[in-house]
Design a protein around this motif. Structure first.
Motif, PDB file in Angstrom:
ATOM      1  N   VAL A 132     -20.289  53.346  52.777  1.00  0.00           N
ATOM      2  CA  VAL A 132     -18.876  53.312  53.248  1.00  0.00           C
ATOM      3  C   VAL A 132     -17.796  53.546  52.421  1.00  0.00           C
ATOM      4  N   ASN A 133     -16.643  53.953  52.671  1.00  0.00           N
ATOM      5  CA  ASN A 133     -15.795  53.831  51.736  1.00  0.00           C
ATOM      6  C   ASN A 133     -14.456  53.305  52.329  1.00  0.00           C
ATOM      7  N   ILE A 134     -14.330  51.931  52.132  1.00  0.00           N
ATOM      8  CA  ILE A 134     -13.096  51.039  52.870  1.00  0.00           C
ATOM      9  C   ILE A 134     -11.940  51.091  52.131  1.00  0.00           C
ATOM     10  N   GLY A 135     -11.854  51.921  51.058  1.00  0.00           N
ATOM     11  CA  GLY A 135     -10.434  52.323  50.415  1.00  0.00           C
ATOM     12  C   GLY A 135     -10.264  51.158  49.206  1.00  0.00           C
ATOM     13  N   LEU A 136      -9.405  51.869  48.104  1.00  0.00           N
ATOM     14  CA  LEU A 136      -9.470  51.116  46.720  1.00  0.00           C
ATOM     15  C   LEU A 136      -8.292  52.040  46.120  1.00  0.00           C
ATOM     16  N   LYS A 137      -7.479  51.174  45.552  1.00  0.00           N
ATOM     17  CA  LYS A 137      -6.254  51.932  44.845  1.00  0.00           C
ATOM     18  C   LYS A 137      -6.752  52.011  43.428  1.00  0.00           C
ATOM     19  N   LYS A 138      -6.275  52.934  42.494  1.00  0.00           N
ATOM     20  CA  LYS A 138      -6.671  53.020  41.266  1.00  0.00           C
ATOM     21  C   LYS A 138      -6.193  51.623  40.575  1.00  0.00           C
ATOM     22  N   ASP A 139      -4.941  51.542  40.700  1.00  0.00           N
ATOM     23  CA  ASP A 139      -4.332  50.263  40.014  1.00  0.00           C
ATOM     24  C   ASP A 139      -4.969  48.851  40.188  1.00  0.00           C
ATOM     25  N   LEU A 154     -16.362  65.351  33.995  1.00  0.00           N
ATOM     26  CA  LEU A 154     -16.137  65.686  35.603  1.00  0.00           C
ATOM     27  C   LEU A 154     -14.661  65.977  35.504  1.00  0.00           C
ATOM     28  N   LYS A 155     -14.406  67.242  35.502  1.00  0.00           N
ATOM     29  CA  LYS A 155     -12.874  67.793  35.527  1.00  0.00           C
ATOM     30  C   LYS A 155     -12.827  68.576  36.524  1.00  0.00           C
ATOM     31  N   ILE A 156     -12.636  68.054  37.742  1.00  0.00           N
ATOM     32  CA  ILE A 156     -12.351  68.863  39.095  1.00  0.00           C
ATOM     33  C   ILE A 156     -11.079  68.518  39.754  1.00  0.00           C
ATOM     34  N   ASN A 157     -10.509  69.412  40.129  1.00  0.00           N
ATOM     35  CA  ASN A 157      -9.096  69.065  40.634  1.00  0.00           C
ATOM     36  C   ASN A 157      -8.432  67.766  39.712  1.00  0.00           C
ATOM     37  N   ALA A 158      -7.853  66.686  40.955  1.00  0.00           N
ATOM     38  CA  ALA A 158      -7.129  65.802  40.418  1.00  0.00           C
ATOM     39  C   ALA A 158      -8.137  64.511  40.008  1.00  0.00           C
ATOM     40  N   GLN A 159      -9.485  64.632  39.964  1.00  0.00           N
ATOM     41  CA  GLN A 159     -10.255  63.703  39.990  1.00  0.00           C
ATOM     42  C   GLN A 159     -10.171  62.755  38.588  1.00  0.00           C
ATOM     43  N   GLU A 160     -10.354  61.574  38.734  1.00  0.00           N
ATOM     44  CA  GLU A 160     -10.678  60.624  37.619  1.00  0.00           C
ATOM     45  C   GLU A 160     -11.721  59.859  37.897  1.00  0.00           C
ATOM     46  N   THR A 173     -27.953  44.571  36.369  1.00  0.00           N
ATOM     47  CA  THR A 173     -26.592  45.298  35.765  1.00  0.00           C
ATOM     48  C   THR A 173     -26.812  46.910  35.515  1.00  0.00           C
ATOM     49  N   THR A 174     -26.052  47.544  36.427  1.00  0.00           N
ATOM     50  CA  THR A 174     -26.523  48.963  36.570  1.00  0.00           C
ATOM     51  C   THR A 174     -25.036  49.550  36.118  1.00  0.00           C
ATOM     52  N   LEU A 175     -25.032  50.845  35.531  1.00  0.00           N
ATOM     53  CA  LEU A 175     -23.852  51.547  35.555  1.00  0.00           C
ATOM     54  C   LEU A 175     -23.371  52.050  36.678  1.00  0.00           C
ATOM     55  N   LEU A 176     -22.113  52.027  37.091  1.00  0.00           N
ATOM     56  CA  LEU A 176     -21.472  52.305  38.196  1.00  0.00           C
ATOM     57  C   LEU A 176     -20.452  53.226  37.996  1.00  0.00           C
ATOM     58  N   TYR A 177     -20.260  54.443  38.553  1.00  0.00           N
ATOM     59  CA  TYR A 177     -19.244  55.407  38.310  1.00  0.00           C
ATOM     60  C   TYR A 177     -18.376  55.457  39.510  1.00  0.00           C
ATOM     61  N   VAL A 178     -17.140  55.279  39.286  1.00  0.00           N
ATOM     62  CA  VAL A 178     -16.189  55.283  40.496  1.00  0.00           C
ATOM     63  C   VAL A 178     -15.201  56.194  40.301  1.00  0.00           C
ATOM     64  N   VAL A 179     -15.176  57.099  41.491  1.00  0.00           N
ATOM     65  CA  VAL A 179     -14.221  58.350  41.293  1.00  0.00           C
ATOM     66  C   VAL A 179     -12.943  58.258  42.209  1.00  0.00           C
ATOM     67  N   PHE A 180     -11.924  58.596  41.653  1.00  0.00           N
ATOM     68  CA  PHE A 180     -10.852  58.484  42.216  1.00  0.00           C
ATOM     69  C   PHE A 180     -10.002  59.855  42.430  1.00  0.00           C
ATOM     70  N   GLU A 181      -9.166  60.272  43.196  1.00  0.00           N
ATOM     71  CA  GLU A 181      -8.622  61.442  43.511  1.00  0.00           C
ATOM     72  C   GLU A 181      -7.155  61.099  44.084  1.00  0.00           C
ATOM     73  N   LEU A 185      -9.636  55.910  46.120  1.00  0.00           N
ATOM     74  CA  LEU A 185     -10.935  55.675  45.741  1.00  0.00           C
ATOM     75  C   LEU A 185     -11.668  56.797  46.492  1.00  0.00           C
ATOM     76  N   THR A 186     -12.657  57.723  46.137  1.00  0.00           N
ATOM     77  CA  THR A 186     -13.153  58.721  46.818  1.00  0.00           C
ATOM     78  C   THR A 186     -14.641  58.713  46.795  1.00  0.00           C
ATOM     79  N   ASP A 187     -15.258  58.091  45.685  1.00  0.00           N
ATOM     80  CA  ASP A 187     -16.497  58.065  45.701  1.00  0.00           C
ATOM     81  C   ASP A 187     -16.908  56.978  44.643  1.00  0.00           C
ATOM     82  N   GLN A 188     -18.323  56.525  44.895  1.00  0.00           N
ATOM     83  CA  GLN A 188     -18.755  55.781  43.801  1.00  0.00           C
ATOM     84  C   GLN A 188     -20.459  56.033  43.794  1.00  0.00           C
TER      85      GLN A 188
END
Length: 261
Positions: A132-139, A154-160, A173-181, A185-188
């Motif tokens: 799920v995505n229970i929400g998180l601010k980038k800051d 990954l340079k699409i729209n306003a994604q970071e 320990t694994t690499l986790l990629y966290v996507v913000f728009e 938070l939009t995806d991980q």
């Protein structure tokens, strides 16, 4: 004597009136509401408790119990959809500083407690475990993970996108990629292989979108006007005998008039 009779009459009238009132059926008003009275439940302060402590308090309880016992008013109370389609009830509390307490419940009655998040790491753990995505601010994310590496593949729209080393339930320990728009938070995505696949899917989707947008903007070319077909020339013959006309050579294109003299 008259005064006494009048007084007795007034008393008899009052008694008969009271008797008539007592004979009338009583109107009973029943107030309905939650079966659990708030006054009978403890008031729980959530800001001085972490996710482990809150989980211990609310395991086996339902959403209604949490809403009635927490001393604050919730900022959000609704339904979340997991990527696999599963529905969860979700309640969130926030204070002005950005601190939060997030509660996840089963959606089917009685909506029993599933998990609680009090930190950024709790949010990522719940998202990964329950899809799920229970929400998180980038800051808030960067405040908790100042060592996060910003990546640019990954340079699409306003994604970071930020990459961190993440240790899940399996203690690996694994690499986790966290996507913000737009700072939300939009995806991980967990693992390099899954990330490469995600990038390819997003790139294909973006290319398809751009191609469609270009097709819509490009005007359809107007077909060129056809030139009128030229009229065939006619051979005009005058003079000569019938035999001359029968045995003369066939002419396909004639610009001038033939004359036999």
């Amino acid at each position: 004597m008259k005064k006494l009779i009048i007084l007795c009459g007034c008393l008899l009238t009052a008694i008969s009136t009271n008797a008539a009132i007592n004979d009338e059926p009583e109107i009973i008003i029943e107030m309905t509401g939650p079966t659990t009275k708030k006054s009978a439940l403890p008031e729980i302060a959530i800001w001085n408790k972490n996710a482990t402590q809150l989980t211990r308090l609310f395991t086996g309880k339902d959403r209604t119990y949490v809403l009635y016992t927490v001393e604050n008013v919730s900022n959000y109370d609704g339904i979340l959809h997991a990527k696999n389609g599963t529905k969860y009830a979700f309640v969130e509390y926030r204070d002005p500083s950005g601190t939060f307490r997030k509660f996840l419940f089963k959606n089917n009655e009685p909506q029993t407690f599933v998990a609680c998040a009090a930190t950024t790491q709790d949010v990522l753990n719940i998202n990964q475990k329950y899809n799920v995505n229970i929400g998180l601010k980038k800051d808030r994310f960067l405040l908790y993970y100042p060592q996060a590496v910003k990546i640019t593949d990954l340079k699409i729209n306003a994604q970071e996108v930020f990459r961190i080393n993440w240790t899940g339930d399996k203690k690996q320990t694994t690499l986790l990629y966290v996507v913000f728009e737009n700072d939300e938070l939009t995806d991980q995505i967990l693992g390099k292989e899954a990330w490469d696949k995600y990038v390819q899917q997003q790139t294909n989707a973006e290319n398809e979108r751009l191609h469609k947008e270009l097709e819509e903007k490009t005007p359809t070319p107007t077909p060129a006007a056809k030139k009128p077909a030229s009229k065939p020339y006619k051979a005009l013959v005058s003079g000569g005998t019938v035999q001359d006309r029968m045995y003369m050579p066939r002419v396909n294109l004639v610009k001038y008039k033939y004359e036999y003299r």
